[in-house]
Enzyme design. Structure first.
Site, PDB file in Angstrom:
ATOM      1  N   GLU A  15     -11.220 -66.473  44.631  1.00  0.00           N
ATOM      2  CA  GLU A  15      -9.882 -66.973  44.288  1.00  0.00           C
ATOM      3  C   GLU A  15      -9.095 -67.466  45.506  1.00  0.00           C
ATOM      4  O   GLU A  15      -8.413 -68.484  45.425  1.00  0.00           O
ATOM      5  CB  GLU A  15      -9.069 -65.896  43.553  1.00  0.00           C
ATOM      6  N   HIS A  72     -33.823 -52.191  42.209  1.00  0.00           N
ATOM      7  CA  HIS A  72     -34.827 -52.299  41.144  1.00  0.00           C
ATOM      8  C   HIS A  72     -34.962 -53.724  40.629  1.00  0.00           C
ATOM      9  O   HIS A  72     -35.618 -53.951  39.612  1.00  0.00           O
ATOM     10  CB  HIS A  72     -34.456 -51.339  40.006  1.00  0.00           C
ATOM     11  N   LYS A  88      -6.625 -71.734  31.240  1.00  0.00           N
ATOM     12  CA  LYS A  88      -5.640 -71.118  30.334  1.00  0.00           C
ATOM     13  C   LYS A  88      -4.932 -72.222  29.543  1.00  0.00           C
ATOM     14  O   LYS A  88      -4.709 -72.089  28.342  1.00  0.00           O
ATOM     15  CB  LYS A  88      -4.630 -70.270  31.121  1.00  0.00           C
TER      16      LYS A  88
HETATM   17  O1  PA5 Z   1      -5.685 -62.979  40.515  1.00  0.00           O
HETATM   18  C1  PA5 Z   1      -5.380 -63.762  39.621  1.00  0.00           C
HETATM   19  O2  PA5 Z   1      -4.487 -64.616  39.733  1.00  0.00           O
HETATM   20  C2  PA5 Z   1      -6.136 -63.686  38.309  1.00  0.00           C
HETATM   21  O3  PA5 Z   1      -7.375 -63.072  38.481  1.00  0.00           O
HETATM   22  C3  PA5 Z   1      -5.283 -62.947  37.274  1.00  0.00           C
HETATM   23  O4  PA5 Z   1      -5.154 -61.603  37.668  1.00  0.00           O
HETATM   24  C4  PA5 Z   1      -5.921 -63.038  35.878  1.00  0.00           C
HETATM   25  O5  PA5 Z   1      -5.990 -64.379  35.467  1.00  0.00           O
HETATM   26  C5  PA5 Z   1      -5.165 -62.218  34.842  1.00  0.00           C
HETATM   27  O6  PA5 Z   1      -3.784 -62.478  34.879  1.00  0.00           O
HETATM   28  P1  PA5 Z   1      -2.764 -61.229  34.923  1.00  0.00           P
HETATM   29  O7  PA5 Z   1      -3.122 -60.490  36.154  1.00  0.00           O
HETATM   30  O8  PA5 Z   1      -1.412 -61.843  35.005  1.00  0.00           O
HETATM   31  O9  PA5 Z   1      -2.988 -60.460  33.673  1.00  0.00           O
END
Ligand code: PA5
Length: 325
Positions: free
Chosen positions: A214, A230, A320
């Protein structure tokens, strides 16, 4: 993102859980519960994974985590559910929340707001400060989730003021014990980091993979030992071909047999020139968090090396949006 990661130790002690929530959690413990189920996706799911890995061995009831739309059939009214979503608007978490509601589970929510706050019973929602990226909020999400779970299980609360102090001090350990985050980032640039870990460090390896994905928009893998012994170990001959770089997260709290496993695995993967990361800590939680802070910083350095914006998550947002919410 740099500021958020620098604030990591401080964020561990930022949230003071509402006393009424703790009272309710302790009441659940007195009533007796069948298990605890953590809901959450991406950055918000990591807190539950860390808690599970810390408490599973000693918990008298199962601790499970769900990163999906629905909860397992056996989760019923005698289970406690902790729904974690930083934004409060994550579709899968909200769907699993609704299902838990239908099953009459006791549900606590941890969020900054959004739909999760709206649908939650006000006296069962712990609000946390907004304005961060969800993944950077891990210290806050974890402190709340761990202390809540400790209340359910009748355990003493971890003192996050002290943990925060120790994790801040752990940066000193980087010098001498670990290469600088900049050096590690440049070593793994143009390779695929493959993190290997066991037990409480397995979710730290997974977190490192996710942070590199990310923050640096860069691929990475994580495997658990002993399972990787394994299957994945047979693929080691292809590591050179794909420029895979094994990185072993090793613990000071491992038993002798597991230490032997790690050194045997390293010996078999030796042609891939793997690296070992090991950091001095007083206990398993501090070891997890100190390594997490270090590897979060590495992900940031890797983002900088590649000239990418560590804050943006355009693809996650696009997905999304494509799904209509
Ligand atoms: O780190 C991020 O931005 C994402 O992995 C979010 O955590 C993920 O999309 C879920 O969103 P939220 O944390 O708002 O539930």
């Amino acid at each position: 993102m740099r500021e958020m990661i620098q604030a990591f130790p401080e964020l561990l002690r930022t949230v003071k859980i509402d006393d009424r929530i703790i009272e309710r959690a302790e009441r659940e413990s007195e009533k007796g519960l069948k298990g605890v189920c953590f809901l959450g996706m991406g950055g918000s799911s990591i807190a539950g994974e860390y808690v599970r890995s810390l408490l599973s061995e000693t918990s008298p009831v199962p601790l499970i985590s769900v990163r999906d739309y629905s909860i397992p059939r056996h989760v019923d009214k005698d289970w406690v559910v902790i729904a974690v979503s930083y934004s409060g608007n994550t579709e899968e978490t909200l769907s699993a929340y609704r299902e838990a509601r239908k099953r009459s589970c006791t549900i606590f929510s941890v969020t900054t707001g959004g739909e999760l706050k709206r649908v939650s019973d006000t006296s069962y929602v712990q609000l946390i400060p907004s304005g961060l990226q969800p993944r950077a909020a891990l210290p806050m999400l974890l402190s709340v989730t761990l202390n809540l779970t400790q209340s359910f299980l009748g355990l003493d609360h971890t003192d996050f003021n002290e943990v925060s102090r120790q994790v801040a001090l752990s940066k000193k350990e980087w010098v001498g014990n670990l290469m600088s985050p900049e050096t590690l980032a440049s070593k793994l640039n143009d390779s695929v980091p493959v993190f290997f870990a066991h037990g409480h460090l397995a979710p730290v390896a997974y977190r490192a993979k996710c942070q590199i994905n990310e923050n640096a928009k860069y691929t990475a893998l994580s495997w658990e030992i002993p399972e990787a012994n394994h299957n994945e170990i047979e693929a080691s001959a292809s590591y050179k071909r794909f420029s895979f770089l094994p990185i072993f997260l090793e613990s000071h709290f491992e038993n002798k047999r597991m230490d032997q496993r790690f050194s045997a695995t390293r010996a078999i993967l030796s042609s891939a020139n793997g690296l070992v990361l090991k950091i001095g800590s007083r206990d398993r939680l501090e070891e997890m968090l100190s390594l997490t802070l270090y590897l979060d910083t590495v992900s940031l350095e890797l983002a900088d090396l590649n000239g990418v914006d560590s804050l943006s998550v355009d693809k996650i947002s696009e997905l999304k949006a494509r799904l209509g919410g």
